[in-house]
Every structure is written in structure tokens, then in C-alpha cells.
Design an enzyme around this catalytic site. Structure first.
Site, PDB file in Angstrom:
ATOM      1  N   THR A  62       0.839  -1.190   0.000  1.00 14.46           N
ATOM      2  CA  THR A  62       0.000   0.000   0.000  1.00 14.46           C
ATOM      3  C   THR A  62       0.879   1.246   0.000  1.00 14.46           C
ATOM      4  OG1 THR A  62      -1.932   1.024   1.032  1.00 14.46           O
ATOM      5  CG2 THR A  62      -0.363  -0.031   2.528  1.00 14.46           C
ATOM      6  N   LYS A  66       3.509   1.325  -3.904  1.00 18.30           N
ATOM      7  CA  LYS A  66       2.916   0.527  -4.988  1.00 18.30           C
ATOM      8  C   LYS A  66       3.730   0.593  -6.284  1.00 18.30           C
ATOM      9  CE  LYS A  66      -1.856   0.676  -3.348  1.00 18.30           C
ATOM     10  NZ  LYS A  66      -3.245   0.932  -3.674  1.00 18.30           N
ATOM     11  N   GLY A 127     -10.116  12.659 -10.708  1.00 21.85           N
ATOM     12  CA  GLY A 127      -8.733  12.422 -10.294  1.00 21.85           C
ATOM     13  C   GLY A 127      -7.973  11.716 -11.400  1.00 21.85           C
ATOM     14  N   GLY A 130      -2.712   7.655  -9.192  1.00 21.69           N
ATOM     15  CA  GLY A 130      -2.531   6.207  -9.200  1.00 21.69           C
ATOM     16  C   GLY A 130      -3.831   5.435  -9.081  1.00 21.69           C
TER      17      GLY A 130
HETATM   18  P1  ATR Z   1      -3.412   8.371  -5.695  1.00 21.00           P
HETATM   19  O1  ATR Z   1      -2.289   7.446  -5.957  1.00 21.00           O
HETATM   20  O2  ATR Z   1      -4.167   8.112  -4.418  1.00 21.00           O
HETATM   21  O3  ATR Z   1      -4.342   8.503  -6.862  1.00 21.00           O
HETATM   22  P2  ATR Z   1      -2.047  10.798  -6.368  1.00 21.00           P
HETATM   23  O4  ATR Z   1      -1.369  10.098  -7.476  1.00 21.00           O
HETATM   24  O5  ATR Z   1      -1.237  11.704  -5.497  1.00 21.00           O
HETATM   25  O6  ATR Z   1      -2.734   9.782  -5.390  1.00 21.00           O
HETATM   26  O7  ATR Z   1      -3.269  11.615  -6.973  1.00 21.00           O
HETATM   27  C1  ATR Z   1      -4.112  12.384  -6.171  1.00 21.00           C
HETATM   28  C2  ATR Z   1      -5.259  12.909  -7.027  1.00 21.00           C
HETATM   29  O8  ATR Z   1      -6.110  13.690  -6.189  1.00 21.00           O
HETATM   30  C3  ATR Z   1      -4.831  13.803  -8.159  1.00 21.00           C
HETATM   31  O9  ATR Z   1      -5.694  13.606  -9.254  1.00 21.00           O
HETATM   32  C4  ATR Z   1      -5.012  15.214  -7.549  1.00 21.00           C
HETATM   33  O10 ATR Z   1      -5.245  16.235  -8.493  1.00 21.00           O
HETATM   34  P3  ATR Z   1      -4.000  17.041  -9.156  1.00 21.00           P
HETATM   35  O11 ATR Z   1      -3.362  16.093 -10.110  1.00 21.00           O
HETATM   36  O12 ATR Z   1      -4.610  18.222  -9.824  1.00 21.00           O
HETATM   37  O13 ATR Z   1      -3.101  17.407  -7.999  1.00 21.00           O
HETATM   38  C5  ATR Z   1      -6.262  14.969  -6.749  1.00 21.00           C
HETATM   39  N1  ATR Z   1      -6.451  15.968  -5.678  1.00 21.00           N
HETATM   40  C6  ATR Z   1      -5.797  16.043  -4.508  1.00 21.00           C
HETATM   41  N2  ATR Z   1      -6.274  17.068  -3.757  1.00 21.00           N
HETATM   42  C7  ATR Z   1      -7.260  17.652  -4.487  1.00 21.00           C
HETATM   43  C8  ATR Z   1      -8.137  18.769  -4.272  1.00 21.00           C
HETATM   44  N3  ATR Z   1      -8.101  19.475  -3.133  1.00 21.00           N
HETATM   45  N4  ATR Z   1      -9.042  19.068  -5.235  1.00 21.00           N
HETATM   46  C9  ATR Z   1      -9.096  18.339  -6.376  1.00 21.00           C
HETATM   47  N5  ATR Z   1      -8.289  17.277  -6.646  1.00 21.00           N
HETATM   48  C10 ATR Z   1      -7.380  16.953  -5.718  1.00 21.00           C
END
Ligand code: ATR
Length: 273
Positions: A62, A66, A127, A130
């Protein structure tokens, strides 16, 4: 002899995986031990190698390991290769097999547990990180009418579209570009479930009878789910079913036995209030 498995992450204290796998093992009569390992941030490979060398049979992976899990695999399965990340490893004959069951767990939860078929549906994934990468192809395999990926930074969504172009035609953009469109299934794969931020989803994004699904679990009514509820969406769910379903996939991969997920999901469900 008892076969040993574990979940590795950092932090790992919150992980429900040991309890889930213990429940599966008890229900199916499998003699396994499943522990949680807090992997040092600079020592993932060493920790995994040590576990495998000591007779460990498999490991769940996790956050934040990953992607590294995929890198150390000698035999990455297609699900992990396409997601660019692995969440389950199997050690066999000196080889390291890697899978990513997150997307399959999500699809199984939506279709089998929540009773929503994805075939022919318009699906929106919020989003482009990942979690979305893991979800896209298992969803595409169900033949929805459309998969749209919206992200705060539209460029990241477009990059994802390019990466998957050989496999699926995604509609990508920012949230503002969703004005005038509606979807049957809206998934929150951003990390906003862990904060208090609401997504800037336009009014009308939910079609009649839509499902709103937040991939996080155990957080109750997240800002995303609250927003959906306020907009009249009756069918809302968090990711507890996805968590248990991906665990069931790993369990079956390791042990060759399919556990019943329903009682385990019921045990870990937190009311959405
Ligand atoms: P994970 O592996 O859990 O998907 P990540 O790769 O860090 O984590 O991606 C986090 C996602 O949440 C991204 O799509 C991010 O948007 P950005 O690419 O624009 O940063 C999104 N995200 C995080 N905080 C956010 C917020 N406050 N509002 C909208 N999108 C958010």
C-alpha cells in the site's frame, strides 16, 4: 506449516488488511499468518527481500510503495503493468510475481455488491493519479458507453489519456469542462476524501439514478458523498467493498480459494453519516 503473508506500507497502523485476511482464512480453513509491516521509506526492497527470504509467500503493498512494488517484480502481470503499480506480490521459486487488484476490486464491488452494471453506462472518474490508473482498464473491460477522467490539473488527465490510448479512448479534461454532461456512475479517485475539500463538479453531473462512489473507506460521509447527497443522489457508497474485494482477489491468487466477501464487508462498513 503456517504460510506467512503481510501488508507493507508507511504508515501502516490504519490497515484493515490483517483483519480481513484473518477473517478469510478462518472462513475458508486456510492455515496462514498475516501481519502488518511498516516499511522504511528508504528500504522497501530490502524489507520485502528479507520477508521473502524468511519464507514469506506473498505481500500486499500500500501507500507509498505501490510503484516500487512493480519495479522489484520479476514477473509483473498485465494488470500491474498497465496501472504502473502493484498491490500484491507472490514469491515463488525465487521469482516475484506482481498484480494490481485495486481496479478489479472496485469493479466487483460496483457490479456484484452494489448491483450496478457498468455496461453501456457513462462513467466519470474524478482524479488522474494512481487510483485512477488502476481503475481505468478494469472499468473499460465492462464496456461502458464512456469513461471520462476529470482532474484539477487537466494536463495530468490528458497525459493519462495518452498513456492509455492504445487500450481505451478516454475523455479527459478539467472539472469545468463537464458542464452540460451527466453520468450514471461518478467515482471519486482523488485524495479529497482524506481532506475536507469538495470537488468543483458542475450541477447536473449526476444522471437520474446515478451512483456516487468514493474510493476511500471508513471516513463516513466524505465531502464528495455529502455533495452528491445534497444534489439528490440516493445511491452513495464508499470504498469498503473495494478494499475487501481486492483483498479477496489476492487471497484467491495466493491460496486458490475464493472467500465470501459479504460478511467481511458488513463487518467493516462504517455508516455514511
Ligand atoms: P493516488 O495514488 O491516491 O491517486 P495521487 O497520485 O497523489 O494519489 O493523486 C491524487 C489525485 O487527487 C490527483 O488527481 C489530484 O489532483 P492534481 O493532479 O490536480 O493534484 C487529486 N487531488 C488532490 N487534492 C485535491 C483537491 N483538493 N481538489 C481536487 N483534486 C485533488
Amino acid at each position: 506449516m503456517t504460510d506467512r503473508y503481510a501488508v507493507i506500507g508507511n504508515p501502516i497502523g490504519h490497515s484493515k488488511s490483517p483483519l480481513i485476511h484473518a477473517a478469510f482464512a478462518q472462513a475458508t480453513g486456510q492455515d496462514i499468518q498475516y501481519t502488518a509491516i511498516e516499511g522504511p521509506l528508504d528500504g522497501f526492497r530490502h524489507t520485502v527481500d528479507t520477508f521473502a527470504a524468511a519464507g514469506g509467500c506473498g505481500i500486499n503493498v500500500t501507500i507509498p510503495f505501490k510503484m516500487q512494488a512493480l519495479e522489484i517484480a520479476t514477473d509483473p502481470m498485465e494488470s500491474a503493468q498497465l496501472a504502473g503499480a502493484a498491490n500484491a506480490l507472490k514469491f515463488e521459486g525465487g521469482r516475484v510475481f506482481a498484480q494490481n487488484f485495486d481496479g478489479l476490486g472496485l469493479v466487483n464491488d460496483i457490479q456484484r455488491n452494489l448491483g450496478v452494471s457498468l455496461a453501456g453506462k457513462r462513467v466519470l472518474i474524478c482524479g488522474a493519479g494512481g487510483a485512477t490508473r488502476g481503475a481505468v482498464l478494469p472499468i473499460a473491460a465492462q464496456k461502458p458507453a464512456l469513461i471520462a477522467v476529470a482532474n484539477r490539473s487537466a494536463d495530468k488527465a490528458h497525459a493519462l489519456r495518452a498513456d492509455f490510448a492504445r487500450h481505451v479512448n478516454l475523455q479527459t479534461g478539467g472539472y469545468g469542462e463537464l458542464v452540460g454532461e451527466s453520468f450514471d456512475v461518478v467515482l471519486n479517485a482523488t485524495s479529497t476524501g482524506l481532506s475536507q475539500d469538495e470537488l468543483p463538479l458542475p450541477e447536473g453531473v449526476y444522471a437520474a439514478g446515478a451512483l456516487a462512489y468514493d474510493l476511500v473507506y471508513g471516513k463516513g460521509l466524505t465531502p464528495f458523498l455529502r455533495q452528491a447527497q445534497v444534489r439528490g443522489v440516493c445511491h452513495i457508497a464508499d470504498g469498503v467493498g473495494m478494499l475487501v474485494e481486492q483483498a479477496a482477489e489476492a487471497f484467491e491468487w495466493w491460496r486458490g480459494v475464493r472467500p465470501d466477501t459479504k460478511p467481511v464487508i458488513a463487518r467493516f462498513t462504517v455508516p455514511l453519516v
